[in-house]
Write a protein that holds these residues in place. Structure first.
Motif, PDB file in Angstrom:
ATOM      1  N   ALA A 280       0.852  -1.195   0.000  1.00 16.54           N
ATOM      2  CA  ALA A 280       0.000   0.000   0.000  1.00 16.54           C
ATOM      3  C   ALA A 280       0.889   1.246   0.000  1.00 16.54           C
ATOM      4  O   ALA A 280       1.931   1.271   0.665  1.00 16.54           O
ATOM      5  N   ASN A 281       0.518   2.226  -0.758  1.00 14.11           N
ATOM      6  CA  ASN A 281       1.214   3.524  -0.769  1.00 14.11           C
ATOM      7  C   ASN A 281       2.672   3.478  -1.197  1.00 14.11           C
ATOM      8  O   ASN A 281       3.431   4.372  -0.875  1.00 14.11           O
ATOM      9  N   SER A 282       3.058   2.420  -1.871  1.00 16.19           N
ATOM     10  CA  SER A 282       4.476   2.270  -2.237  1.00 16.19           C
ATOM     11  C   SER A 282       4.742   2.886  -3.605  1.00 16.19           C
ATOM     12  O   SER A 282       3.810   3.278  -4.317  1.00 16.19           O
ATOM     13  N   LYS A 289      -0.533   3.410 -10.666  1.00 19.98           N
ATOM     14  CA  LYS A 289      -1.518   4.492 -10.597  1.00 19.98           C
ATOM     15  C   LYS A 289      -1.249   5.552 -11.678  1.00 19.98           C
ATOM     16  O   LYS A 289      -2.163   6.041 -12.336  1.00 19.98           O
ATOM     17  N   ASN A 290       0.020   5.858 -11.881  1.00 21.67           N
ATOM     18  CA  ASN A 290       0.365   6.932 -12.824  1.00 21.67           C
ATOM     19  C   ASN A 290       0.552   6.439 -14.253  1.00 21.67           C
ATOM     20  O   ASN A 290       0.798   7.234 -15.161  1.00 21.67           O
ATOM     21  N   ARG A 297      -2.833   0.109 -16.203  1.00 30.36           N
ATOM     22  CA  ARG A 297      -3.975   0.878 -15.659  1.00 30.36           C
ATOM     23  C   ARG A 297      -5.021  -0.096 -15.100  1.00 30.36           C
ATOM     24  O   ARG A 297      -5.578   0.116 -14.031  1.00 30.36           O
ATOM     25  N   MET A 298      -5.276  -1.168 -15.864  1.00 27.53           N
ATOM     26  CA  MET A 298      -6.275  -2.147 -15.418  1.00 27.53           C
ATOM     27  C   MET A 298      -5.797  -2.836 -14.132  1.00 27.53           C
ATOM     28  O   MET A 298      -6.605  -3.132 -13.245  1.00 27.53           O
ATOM     29  N   TYR A 302      -7.843  -2.779 -10.684  1.00 25.79           N
ATOM     30  CA  TYR A 302      -8.138  -4.038  -9.977  1.00 25.79           C
ATOM     31  C   TYR A 302      -7.722  -3.914  -8.509  1.00 25.79           C
ATOM     32  O   TYR A 302      -8.483  -4.242  -7.604  1.00 25.79           O
ATOM     33  N   MET A 303      -6.489  -3.403  -8.283  1.00 20.69           N
ATOM     34  CA  MET A 303      -5.962  -3.341  -6.911  1.00 20.69           C
ATOM     35  C   MET A 303      -6.707  -2.286  -6.096  1.00 20.69           C
ATOM     36  O   MET A 303      -6.972  -2.481  -4.910  1.00 20.69           O
TER      37      MET A 303
END
Ligand code: GLU
Length: 477
Positions: A280-282, A289-290, A297-298, A302-303
């Motif tokens: 998470a947040n890594s 995400k970017n 992107r998919m 999903y995550m």
């Protein structure tokens, strides 16, 4: 004039001091830069295998060794502590940084020597040296276990499909050749009026099968030509059996654990048996995400949808989840390589995306960065970094690696024995014809016929033309 001479003189002395410091150390650093390194440096790191690991009383690992080398080269003392919140460093909603990045910003640490990824957003807040290790994003998976009965027909796997087809074709051709030789060769051919023919088509097939399973079945060949074919077929069968047993033994070992079918990030999306997630947040999560790539992107979507279930807090939590459930962990390949080298039930899929590097971090525009970068490059060039890499990533799963390389036996491997079989069959057929020609010659002399008519008579007898038919033909005009 006098004043300017004094100034020039002072400058020359200062320059000479600088040069002297450089030469005496044998290290290519400007003396001024070097003097800006504090005598005792506070260093932060993170507990992450094999970068920094807690032993009974102390820390050890790749980063601990690297820090020790850097301190020796740049001659500074240091104190090493583990980051308090156990995080790498991410910005919260208020714009405050946590983890090692936060400690460096708040000056609680002068340096962060850890597997800290060099990213644009971090580079904007702190400074990084040149990367000391290159990594990327990979997929950590559990090797598949075949105990679920999906390999019910696994006994066929030691040979490839093509090889099985080749064996069946060879068996049929050999049986046909034996049948032919049984008819053509005078020693094998019994006059139908006297006794039963030995090598009927069914008997020939039966003989071939008996040899394949090492059962010496009747009828045994009498003529040279049939014996040649039988011997070649026995040799062929023994070689096949030896190859099958060896391959089957290797296959059985391999079935305990085998590399799963997921090779790429695309494969991950195409299936729904295995869930996947990351830290998470890594930086890995932010990479997806970017990303503008539709597949990546998919993966992010999903995550994000299942974040409570698939995102983990620490790397070791991710590894545990992979081992205990149907889960693939997306993370930095170097750390994954380490766990795959230590836990033989784990494997990293071949595809690596988003190449990135780990750097030593210090406060923004810190003068320590330049000498550290140079020292890291020196470590590279001397081969010391490679040595450390090999030391900490040593593979203890060599036997599993060998199993991973298992493949069914291919026709090319046994090509030679197929060739010998072909030659043997041809030889058997040729010799049986020679035997028949010899017999026809004798018959021609005895019955005072031409050799050709004796030969065609013999052939006629053997292939379909019964004596009754012949006599009928003679009576009709
Ligand atoms: N090395 C990463 C970082 O610096 C953490 C691991 C990851 O992103 O998978 O944030």
């Amino acid at each position: 004039m006098k004043k300017s001479l004094v100034l020039v003189f002072t400058l020359v002395i200062l320059w000479m001091e600088d040069t002297g410091a450089e030469e005496s150390d044998g290290f290519h650093l400007k003396g001024r830069t070097k003097r800006q390194i504090p005598k005792t440096v506070k260093v932060t790191t993170i507990l992450e295998q094999p970068f920094a690991m807690m032993t009974d009383s102390d820390l050890e690992g790749f980063c601990v060794d690297l820090l020790s080398e850097l301190s020796k080269t740049l001659k500074f003392n240091y104190t090493l502590h583990v980051v308090k919140d156990g995080r790498y460093g991410a910005k919260d909603q208020n714009g405050n940084w946590n983890g090692m990045v936060g400690e460096v910003i708040r000056k609680e640490a002068d340096l962060a020597v850890a597997p800290l990824t060099i990213t644009a957003i971090r580079e904007d807040t702190i400074s990084f040296t040149k990367p000391f290790l290159q990594t990327g994003i990979g997929i950590l998976l559990k090797k598949e276990s075949f105990s679920d009965g999906s390999y019910f027909f696994g006994f066929l796997n030691p040979f490839s499909k093509e090889l099985w087809i080749g064996i069946i074709i060879s068996y049929v051709i050999t049986s046909l050749c034996l049948f032919l030789v049984g008819r053509v060769s005078p020693c094998e051919w019994a006059e139908p009026s006297n006794e039963q023919n030995r090598y009927t088509l069914l008997n020939s097939l039966w003989f071939g099968m008996g040899a394949l399973t090492l059962q010496g079945v009747e009828p045994q060949p009498k003529s040279v030509s049939a014996r040649i074919i039988a011997v070649i077929w026995w040799l062929f069968s023994i070689t096949l059996l030896a190859a099958y047993i060896a391959s089957f033994a290797s296959y059985v070992n391999n079935t305990k654990a085998q590399t799963p079918n997921i090779q790429t990030f695309d494969d991950l999306l195409k299936q729904n048996k295995i869930e996947f997630g990351t830290l998470a947040n890594s930086s890995t999560f932010n990479f997806f995400k970017n990303s503008k790539n539709p597949t990546l992107r998919m993966i992010y979507e999903y995550m994000d949808k299942r974040k409570d279930r698939v995102l983990v807090k620490t790397f070791s939590e991710g590894v545990q989840k992979v081992r205990e459930s149907n889960y693939a962990f997306l993370g930095e390949s170097l750390s994954q390589d380490y766990v795959a080298a230590k836990h033989c039930d784990l494997v990293r899929a071949p595809e690596i995306i988003g190449r990135r590097g780990y750097g030593v971090a210090a406060a923004l525009d810190s003068p320590i960065i330049r000498p550290l970068s140079i020292a890291i490059l020196e470590q590279f060039e001397s081969g010391n970094l490679e040595y450390l890499r090999q030391k900490w990533w040593e593979n203890t799963c060599t036997s599993a690696e060998v199993h991973d390389g298992w493949v069914p036996v291919q026709p090319q491997t046994l090509g030679g024995i197929f060739l010998i079989l072909g030659i043997g069959l041809a030889l058997g057929l040729i010799i049986s014809f020679i035997e028949l020609v010899c017999k026809s010659k004798c018959k021609a002399v005895q019955q005072q016929k031409s050799c050709c008519s004796a030969f065609s008579e013999e052939i006629g007898e053997r292939f379909g033309k019964s004596e009754n038919q012949e006599s009928l033909e003679k009576v009709q005009p």
